[in-house]
Design a protein around this motif. Structure first.
Motif, mmCIF file in Angstrom:
data_model
loop_
_atom_site.group_PDB
_atom_site.id
_atom_site.type_symbol
_atom_site.label_atom_id
_atom_site.label_comp_id
_atom_site.label_asym_id
_atom_site.label_seq_id
_atom_site.Cartn_x
_atom_site.Cartn_y
_atom_site.Cartn_z
ATOM 1 N N GLN A 1 1.009 -1.043 0.030
ATOM 2 C CA GLN A 1 -0.039 0.097 0.024
ATOM 3 C C GLN A 1 0.839 1.401 0.080
ATOM 4 N N PRO A 2 0.528 2.345 -0.504
ATOM 5 C CA PRO A 2 1.144 3.636 -0.537
ATOM 6 C C PRO A 2 1.183 4.235 0.982
ATOM 7 N N GLY A 3 2.147 4.965 1.127
ATOM 8 C CA GLY A 3 2.405 5.569 2.341
ATOM 9 C C GLY A 3 3.194 4.815 3.461
ATOM 10 N N ASP A 4 3.676 5.322 4.402
ATOM 11 C CA ASP A 4 4.257 4.776 5.447
ATOM 12 C C ASP A 4 3.467 3.438 6.437
ATOM 13 N N GLN A 5 4.174 2.397 6.845
ATOM 14 C CA GLN A 5 3.596 1.760 7.717
ATOM 15 C C GLN A 5 4.733 1.719 8.802
ATOM 16 N N THR A 6 4.378 2.120 10.123
ATOM 17 C CA THR A 6 5.163 2.090 11.075
ATOM 18 C C THR A 6 4.866 1.516 12.399
ATOM 19 N N THR B 1 0.269 -5.624 14.471
ATOM 20 C CA THR B 1 -0.393 -4.386 14.161
ATOM 21 C C THR B 1 0.532 -3.142 13.787
ATOM 22 N N TRP B 2 0.221 -2.361 13.184
ATOM 23 C CA TRP B 2 1.189 -1.043 12.761
ATOM 24 C C TRP B 2 0.190 0.150 12.825
ATOM 25 N N THR B 3 0.837 1.145 12.656
ATOM 26 C CA THR B 3 0.342 2.696 12.359
ATOM 27 C C THR B 3 0.608 2.781 10.608
ATOM 28 N N ASP B 4 -0.571 3.023 10.116
ATOM 29 C CA ASP B 4 -0.622 2.986 8.372
ATOM 30 C C ASP B 4 -1.152 4.249 8.052
ATOM 31 N N TYR B 5 -0.485 4.890 6.924
ATOM 32 C CA TYR B 5 -0.595 6.125 6.376
ATOM 33 C C TYR B 5 -1.279 5.762 4.879
ATOM 34 N N THR C 1 -4.255 11.011 3.519
ATOM 35 C CA THR C 1 -4.676 12.300 4.083
ATOM 36 C C THR C 1 -3.715 12.960 5.116
ATOM 37 N N GLY C 2 -2.673 12.190 5.224
ATOM 38 C CA GLY C 2 -1.596 12.936 6.218
ATOM 39 C C GLY C 2 -1.915 12.227 7.645
ATOM 40 N N PHE C 3 -3.111 11.570 7.813
ATOM 41 C CA PHE C 3 -3.497 11.032 8.916
ATOM 42 C C PHE C 3 -3.248 9.668 9.058
ATOM 43 N N SER C 4 -2.998 8.913 9.997
ATOM 44 C CA SER C 4 -2.652 7.397 10.368
ATOM 45 C C SER C 4 -3.738 6.808 10.922
ATOM 46 N N ASP C 5 -3.844 5.567 10.421
ATOM 47 C CA ASP C 5 -4.935 4.326 11.236
ATOM 48 C C ASP C 5 -4.089 3.344 11.680
ATOM 49 N N ILE C 6 -4.902 2.553 12.573
ATOM 50 C CA ILE C 6 -4.269 1.245 12.970
ATOM 51 C C ILE C 6 -4.731 0.031 12.157
ATOM 52 N N TYR C 7 -3.928 -0.665 11.735
ATOM 53 C CA TYR C 7 -4.071 -1.752 10.745
ATOM 54 C C TYR C 7 -3.501 -3.070 11.496
ATOM 55 N N ALA C 8 -3.983 -4.411 11.159
ATOM 56 C CA ALA C 8 -3.736 -5.571 11.812
ATOM 57 C C ALA C 8 -3.451 -6.637 10.632
ATOM 58 N N PHE D 1 -6.023 -4.998 7.397
ATOM 59 C CA PHE D 1 -7.253 -4.500 7.567
ATOM 60 C C PHE D 1 -7.239 -3.533 8.689
ATOM 61 N N ALA D 2 -8.019 -2.540 8.538
ATOM 62 C CA ALA D 2 -8.160 -1.440 9.807
ATOM 63 C C ALA D 2 -8.857 -2.022 10.815
ATOM 64 N N LEU D 3 -8.138 -1.857 12.045
ATOM 65 C CA LEU D 3 -8.694 -1.813 13.257
ATOM 66 C C LEU D 3 -9.455 -0.584 13.884
ATOM 67 N N CYS D 4 -8.837 0.357 13.492
ATOM 68 C CA CYS D 4 -9.330 1.577 13.709
ATOM 69 C C CYS D 4 -9.003 2.604 12.594
ATOM 70 N N SER D 5 -10.152 3.111 11.761
ATOM 71 C CA SER D 5 -9.922 4.337 10.891
ATOM 72 C C SER D 5 -10.658 5.586 11.098
ATOM 73 N N ALA D 6 -10.914 5.865 12.295
ATOM 74 C CA ALA D 6 -11.691 6.988 12.717
ATOM 75 C C ALA D 6 -11.047 8.251 11.972
ATOM 76 N N THR D 7 -12.008 9.546 12.278
ATOM 77 C CA THR D 7 -11.228 10.723 11.945
ATOM 78 C C THR D 7 -9.908 11.276 12.644
ATOM 79 N N ASN D 8 -9.250 11.754 11.932
ATOM 80 C CA ASN D 8 -7.994 12.267 12.502
ATOM 81 C C ASN D 8 -6.984 11.088 12.687
ATOM 82 N N THR D 9 -6.078 11.241 13.692
ATOM 83 C CA THR D 9 -4.565 10.366 13.445
ATOM 84 C C THR D 9 -4.872 9.347 14.954
#
Length: 193
Positions: free
Chosen positions: A1-6, A21-25, A29-36, A52-60
């Motif tokens: 996927q594009p963007g950083d995974q950290t 799990t990881w932080t995924d950009y 949008t410049g905001f990150s989500d939590i993936y697993a 897949f996204a464990l959390c893709s709520a608004t903002n970071t």
């Protein structure tokens, strides 16, 4: 996927593989989500090929932590800025088949104003977890707060978070170990300065 995974974290799945799990950009949008993702002992992906996204709520959402639930799944906790003002701590449980078990985008562990940072977490041995974090609800100094969340996503301690240390000065960088459903917590402390 594009963007950083950290910030990858992983725990055993109890069957020779692991949950990661990881932080995924990837949203761009410049905001990150939590993936697993779950991998087996041969390194093959078990869940969605891209995670897949464990959390893709608004903002970071970031600074994720992960613990085993003892049943082939995991519990993740993270810092979350969905309010747009404060960082709060949220958690989500995922089973071994890749299904989230709690509220969509996670359960808030202490719904109060103020900044909550740097969660640390361990499984409680009963399918839930104990989480500690650095908390700025008093507005001047950081304190250490905790929460226990049950296997069903229910908050088990004080709904606003259980204070661990609220001494004057900053308390920060909490760490914990859990045994028999109880935690021992340590932290750095500036009460003497």
């Amino acid at each position: 996927q594009p963007g950083d995974q950290t910030e990858p974290k992983l725990v055993t799945d109890g069957s020779g593989g692991a949950i990661v799990t990881w932080t995924d950009y990837r949203a761009g949008t410049g905001f990150s989500d939590i993936y697993a993702q779950r991998i087996n002992g041969e390194g093959q992906k078990i869940w969605d090929a891209e995670g897949f996204a464990l959390c893709s709520a608004t903002n970071t959402q970031w600074n994720v932590r992960l613990a085993s639930d003892g049943s082939g799944g995991g519990i993740a906790s993270w810092q979350d800025r969905r309010s747009g003002i404060f960082d709060n701590i949220y958690a989500q449980r995922i089973d071994g088949t890749g299904h989230t078990l709690w509220a969509e985008d996670g359960v808030q562990l202490a719904p109060v104003s103020g900044l909550q940072y740097y969660p640390r977490m361990e499984g409680d041995g009963s399918g839930g977890a104990i989480v500690v974090w650095q908390d700025n609800r008093r507005g001047s100094d950081y304190d250490i707060y905790s929460q226990r969340i049950g296997p069903d996503g229910r908050i088990l301690w004080n709904e606003r978070g259980q204070p661990v240390c609220t001494a004057k000065g900053h308390q920060y960088n909490p760490q914990l170990v859990v045994q028999y459903g109880e935690a021992i917590v340590t932290w750095q402390d500036k009460r003497s300065t």
